[in-house]
Design a protein around this motif. Structure first.
Motif, PDB file in Angstrom:
ATOM      1  N   THR A  79       7.268  -7.077  -9.142  1.00  0.00           N
ATOM      2  CA  THR A  79       6.528  -5.973  -9.229  1.00  0.00           C
ATOM      3  C   THR A  79       7.514  -5.056 -10.211  1.00  0.00           C
ATOM      4  N   GLU A  80       8.455  -4.922  -9.658  1.00  0.00           N
ATOM      5  CA  GLU A  80       9.388  -3.912 -10.897  1.00  0.00           C
ATOM      6  C   GLU A  80       9.721  -4.247 -12.046  1.00  0.00           C
ATOM      7  N   ASN A  81       9.789  -5.764 -12.348  1.00  0.00           N
ATOM      8  CA  ASN A  81       9.703  -6.281 -13.701  1.00  0.00           C
ATOM      9  C   ASN A  81       8.762  -6.024 -14.536  1.00  0.00           C
ATOM     10  N   ILE A  82       7.529  -5.915 -14.189  1.00  0.00           N
ATOM     11  CA  ILE A  82       6.391  -5.903 -14.720  1.00  0.00           C
ATOM     12  C   ILE A  82       6.248  -4.429 -15.371  1.00  0.00           C
ATOM     13  N   GLU A  83       6.742  -3.478 -14.577  1.00  0.00           N
ATOM     14  CA  GLU A  83       6.683  -1.940 -15.076  1.00  0.00           C
ATOM     15  C   GLU A  83       7.158  -1.714 -16.549  1.00  0.00           C
ATOM     16  N   THR A  84       6.564  -0.950 -17.298  1.00  0.00           N
ATOM     17  CA  THR A  84       6.973  -0.722 -18.394  1.00  0.00           C
ATOM     18  C   THR A  84       7.886   0.809 -18.369  1.00  0.00           C
ATOM     19  N   PRO A  85       9.151   0.690 -18.863  1.00  0.00           N
ATOM     20  CA  PRO A  85      10.096   1.841 -18.712  1.00  0.00           C
ATOM     21  C   PRO A  85       9.602   2.804 -19.503  1.00  0.00           C
ATOM     22  N   ILE A  86       9.036   3.821 -18.997  1.00  0.00           N
ATOM     23  CA  ILE A  86       8.502   4.997 -19.765  1.00  0.00           C
ATOM     24  C   ILE A  86       9.308   6.189 -19.844  1.00  0.00           C
ATOM     25  N   THR A  87      10.554   6.283 -18.928  1.00  0.00           N
ATOM     26  CA  THR A  87      10.983   7.397 -18.607  1.00  0.00           C
ATOM     27  C   THR A  87      11.800   7.943 -19.851  1.00  0.00           C
ATOM     28  N   SER A  88      12.447   7.047 -20.862  1.00  0.00           N
ATOM     29  CA  SER A  88      13.141   7.471 -21.918  1.00  0.00           C
ATOM     30  C   SER A  88      12.089   7.748 -22.830  1.00  0.00           C
ATOM     31  N   MET A  89      10.850   7.325 -22.988  1.00  0.00           N
ATOM     32  CA  MET A  89       9.810   7.603 -23.875  1.00  0.00           C
ATOM     33  C   MET A  89       9.345   8.832 -23.568  1.00  0.00           C
ATOM     34  N   ILE A  90       9.116   9.369 -22.535  1.00  0.00           N
ATOM     35  CA  ILE A  90       8.784  10.839 -22.180  1.00  0.00           C
ATOM     36  C   ILE A  90       9.878  11.739 -22.533  1.00  0.00           C
TER      37      ILE A  90
ATOM     38  N   ARG B 171       0.957  -1.157   0.075  1.00  0.00           N
ATOM     39  CA  ARG B 171      -0.176  -0.166  -0.180  1.00  0.00           C
ATOM     40  C   ARG B 171       0.719   1.325   0.196  1.00  0.00           C
ATOM     41  N   THR B 172       1.868   1.213   0.643  1.00  0.00           N
ATOM     42  CA  THR B 172       2.864   2.206   1.038  1.00  0.00           C
ATOM     43  C   THR B 172       3.662   2.581  -0.363  1.00  0.00           C
ATOM     44  N   GLU B 173       3.914   1.609  -1.209  1.00  0.00           N
ATOM     45  CA  GLU B 173       4.364   1.694  -2.646  1.00  0.00           C
ATOM     46  C   GLU B 173       3.425   2.277  -3.445  1.00  0.00           C
ATOM     47  N   GLU B 174       2.604   1.941  -3.377  1.00  0.00           N
ATOM     48  CA  GLU B 174       1.281   2.152  -4.532  1.00  0.00           C
ATOM     49  C   GLU B 174       0.864   3.926  -4.255  1.00  0.00           C
ATOM     50  N   GLN B 175       1.245   4.227  -2.794  1.00  0.00           N
ATOM     51  CA  GLN B 175       0.623   5.435  -2.423  1.00  0.00           C
ATOM     52  C   GLN B 175       1.936   6.618  -2.945  1.00  0.00           C
ATOM     53  N   MET B 176       3.255   5.749  -3.300  1.00  0.00           N
ATOM     54  CA  MET B 176       4.271   7.060  -3.410  1.00  0.00           C
ATOM     55  C   MET B 176       4.289   7.170  -4.851  1.00  0.00           C
ATOM     56  N   GLU B 177       3.947   6.325  -5.589  1.00  0.00           N
ATOM     57  CA  GLU B 177       3.828   6.333  -7.309  1.00  0.00           C
ATOM     58  C   GLU B 177       3.226   7.654  -7.766  1.00  0.00           C
ATOM     59  N   THR B 178       4.075   8.462  -8.720  1.00  0.00           N
ATOM     60  CA  THR B 178       3.584   9.616  -9.045  1.00  0.00           C
ATOM     61  C   THR B 178       2.540   9.354 -10.139  1.00  0.00           C
ATOM     62  N   PRO B 179       1.312   9.984 -10.417  1.00  0.00           N
ATOM     63  CA  PRO B 179       0.448   9.769 -11.331  1.00  0.00           C
ATOM     64  C   PRO B 179       0.771  10.308 -12.570  1.00  0.00           C
ATOM     65  N   MET B 180       1.212   9.441 -13.568  1.00  0.00           N
ATOM     66  CA  MET B 180       1.862   9.613 -14.735  1.00  0.00           C
ATOM     67  C   MET B 180       0.826   9.662 -16.021  1.00  0.00           C
ATOM     68  N   SER B 181      -0.308   8.925 -15.814  1.00  0.00           N
ATOM     69  CA  SER B 181      -1.136   8.581 -16.876  1.00  0.00           C
ATOM     70  C   SER B 181      -1.787   9.952 -17.562  1.00  0.00           C
ATOM     71  N   ALA B 182      -2.196  10.874 -16.631  1.00  0.00           N
ATOM     72  CA  ALA B 182      -2.816  11.961 -17.075  1.00  0.00           C
ATOM     73  C   ALA B 182      -1.727  12.968 -17.855  1.00  0.00           C
ATOM     74  N   MET B 183      -0.625  13.073 -17.263  1.00  0.00           N
ATOM     75  CA  MET B 183       0.595  13.888 -17.546  1.00  0.00           C
ATOM     76  C   MET B 183       0.759  13.260 -19.260  1.00  0.00           C
ATOM     77  N   ILE B 184       1.052  12.113 -19.557  1.00  0.00           N
ATOM     78  CA  ILE B 184       1.456  11.179 -20.720  1.00  0.00           C
ATOM     79  C   ILE B 184       0.310  11.898 -21.622  1.00  0.00           C
ATOM     80  N   ASP B 185      -1.040  11.639 -21.223  1.00  0.00           N
ATOM     81  CA  ASP B 185      -2.064  12.170 -22.148  1.00  0.00           C
ATOM     82  C   ASP B 185      -1.977  13.366 -22.444  1.00  0.00           C
ATOM     83  N   VAL B 186      -1.716  14.429 -21.766  1.00  0.00           N
ATOM     84  CA  VAL B 186      -1.603  15.728 -22.158  1.00  0.00           C
ATOM     85  C   VAL B 186      -0.385  15.761 -23.180  1.00  0.00           C
ATOM     86  N   VAL B 187       0.633  15.322 -22.672  1.00  0.00           N
ATOM     87  CA  VAL B 187       1.945  15.416 -23.578  1.00  0.00           C
ATOM     88  C   VAL B 187       1.836  14.859 -24.957  1.00  0.00           C
ATOM     89  N   PHE B 188       1.096  13.913 -25.013  1.00  0.00           N
ATOM     90  CA  PHE B 188       0.714  13.018 -26.475  1.00  0.00           C
ATOM     91  C   PHE B 188      -0.118  14.096 -26.958  1.00  0.00           C
TER      92      PHE B 188
END
Lengths: 132, 140
Positions: free
Chosen positions: B6-17, A5-22
């Motif tokens: 869990t880390e292995n499943i993640e797509t590496p998007i940093t370079s794409m961005i 749960r702690t790991e999930e909360q620390m993730e930055t929400p990237m999907s919206a940003m990627i949408d805008v960037v695209f």
């Protein structure tokens, strides 16, 4: 469970940003236009009220632009022959004034082609008038 | 052990961005901001020997003549009289030294260009430039 749960909360929400960037990327790709380099040629205009420029002076060249052909001092020429003549005349005196009279029926590209050849020959003093 | 899976499943998007941002920066930088005076419907005649323009004069008025014969100034179709008025107004604002750049479609008759020239003369202006598309073949 608590670690995950702690790991999930620390993730930055990237999907919206990627949408805008695209969306931005698509916008710029669609609206992008290849830059067109322009070239300009300064021309002299007739003085207000002047009906026509004097054409009988020996230091004046008079070129007429018609639809599909040109005349140099009254002699009908094609563009390539005219270019040769202009190059020859410019070698004698490139400071002489060139009077260009353009027919209303001529196309703009024909005037530009002539201006281009005058520039190539080295003529700088170009006067453009309309052929009445 | 569970963590590394869990880390292995993640797509590496940093370079794409990174790449996407670089593309956006490229398009932002190369997009021509000075498009207010350029009419896309005007296809200029091509020129090889006329001097290519890298920077337009500061005091200028750009008149476009379309293949349809429409004379456009400030993205508005003009008659000879309204163009004269508009050029006089521009001259009053921009002052002496204002250059009128005529962007005529290559396939347009000179008749329409002549109308612009007359409007320029009637507006009391004398500096005029004929615009062409540089082919870039001069040094080749």
């Amino acid at each position: 469970m608590s670690i995950r749960r702690t790991e999930e909360q620390m993730e930055t929400p990237m999907s919206a940003m990627i949408d805008v960037v695209f969306l931005l990327l698509i916008f710029f790709i669609v609206t992008h236009k290849e830059e067109q380099v322009e070239a300009h040629m300064a021309i002299n205009l007739p003085a207000p009220g002047a009906a026509s420029a004097p054409s009988n002076k020996p230091n004046l060249l008079e070129v007429h632009v018609y639809n599909t052909f040109y005349t140099l001092n009254g002699k009908q020429l094609g563009l390539d022959t005219l270019e040769e003549k202009l190059l020859g005349l410019a070698m004698l005196d490139s400071d002489q004034t060139v009077i260009i009279k353009v027919s209303r029926e001529a196309f703009q590209r024909e005037l530009v082609e002539l201006l281009d050849r005058c520039q190539k020959a080295g003529f700088k003093n170009l006067n453009v008038l309309t052929l009445k | 052990m569970k963590n590394s899976k869990t880390e292995n499943i993640e797509t590496p998007i940093t370079s794409m961005i990174d790449v996407v941002f670089l593309l956006i920066i490229f398009f932002v930088v190369t997009s021509d901001i000075d498009r207010e005076s350029v009419d896309d419907k005007v296809k200029l005649a091509k020129s090889t020997y006329l001097e290519p323009v890298t920077k337009l004069p500061k005091n200028r008025a750009v008149v476009n003549v379309r293949a349809s014969g429409e004379i456009m100034y400030g993205a508005i179709p003009r008659s000879m009289a309204t163009l004269t008025g508009a050029l006089k107004q521009a001259h009053a604002i921009q002052g002496a030294g204002m250059v009128v750049i005529v962007r005529g479609h290559g396939d347009e008759r000179y008749e329409k260009i002549d109308e612009v020239v007359q409007a320029v003369t009637n507006a009391g202006l004398s500096r005029i430039k004929i615009s062409a598309q540089d082919t870039g073949l001069k040094d080749k």
